[in-house]
Design a protein around this motif. Structure first.
Motif: not given
Ligand code: ADP
Ligand code: MG
Length: 239
Positions: A17-18, A42-43, A206, A8-9, A39-40, A209-210, A20
């Motif tokens: 991000l939840k 960020t991941l 995605l 998560s972030k 959130g791509k 966030g999921e 993942i």
């Protein structure tokens, strides 16, 4: 090759991000899809240790990555950013950068830079100043910089979003070649659906966030397991 568990972030109180859960297999091209702002980046930044997750685990080659091991892992990966940064210097120096900071000897640097420039179709550009390259050439040059030290894992953040169709095709050819000739594992963030059809093996979607679905490309495009994935792939989702 890589696994994240319950990752998560949050930025402040915004959860980007939840939880993942994702596994990346060696040698595959994995497409991370989703609307803009989902959130791509960020991941990918978390996978590249540029960002620390708020929660969760990351495993590389079956071992958990503690922050103190990150340098060992980082040596094996490379990231291509959405907005490429060019150094105000020659193409040669721009591409050589990753080798210089790794303390590689001059002769090897010369050889590897030429190999990388050949691979991206920029043979003979060594002496040109990077800032005078066209957009497509600049993107291929940063690609050469990303692969010059033969990373095991290549993280690509929308590498073709600002390019014309001819350069998009060139970049896709380079991606296929790196995978087939070097066995490099590739994770590519993109919202370009036709591109995913052309180059990906597996796809993750995605949304809010999921990671709502991870599946083979064939499955995602013919029989998606989630109604929202189906809507996204058909282009019915507004974003
Ligand atoms: N450093 C940061 N501080 C605060 N918010 C951020 C930061 N980085 C990203 N975000 C936010 O996180 C969300 C996801 O961004 P991003 O990962 O860039 O999405 P994508 O790459 O899918 O377009 C966005 O709402 C963005 O504004
Ligand atoms: Mg992004």
């Amino acid at each position: 090759m890589f696994r994240v568990e319950n990752l998560s972030k949050s930025f402040g109180n915004k959860e980007v991000l939840k939880k993942i859960n994702l596994e990346i297999f060696r040698g595959e091209v994995f497409a991370l899809m989703g609307p803009s702002g989902v959130g791509k980046t960020t991941l990918l930044r978390i996978l590249n240790f540029l960002e620390t997750p708020t929660d969760g685990k990351m495993m590389f080659n079956g071992r958990e990555c503690a922050i103190r091991q990150k340098n060992t892992v980082m040596h094996k990966m490379s990231m291509l950013f959405q907005r490429p940064a060019l150094f105000n210097s020659s193409v040669f120096n721009n591409v050589a950068y990753g080798l210089i900071i790794r303390g590689v000897d001059k002769k090897t640097i010369g050889k590897k830079v030429i190999e990388a420039l050949n691979l991206v179709g920029l043979a003979g550009y060594e002496k040109q100043r990077a800032l005078t390259l066209s957009g497509g050439e600049a993107q291929r040059m940063v690609f050469a910089r990303a692969i010059v030290y033969s990373p095991d894992l290549l993280l690509l953040d929308e590498p073709t979003s600002n390019l014309d169709p001819a350069n998009v095709a060139k970049i896709e050819e380079i991606i296929k070649k790196i995978r087939s000739e070097h066995g490099t594992t590739i994770v590519i963030a993109t919202h370009n659906i036709p591109q995913v059809r052309r180059i990906a093996d597996r796809v993750g979607i995605l949304l809010n966030g999921e990671l709502i679905e991870v599946n083979s490309k064939e499955k995602i495009f013919t029989n998606p397991g989630d109604a929202r994935s189906a809507a996204f792939i058909k282009g019915e989702m507004i974003y």
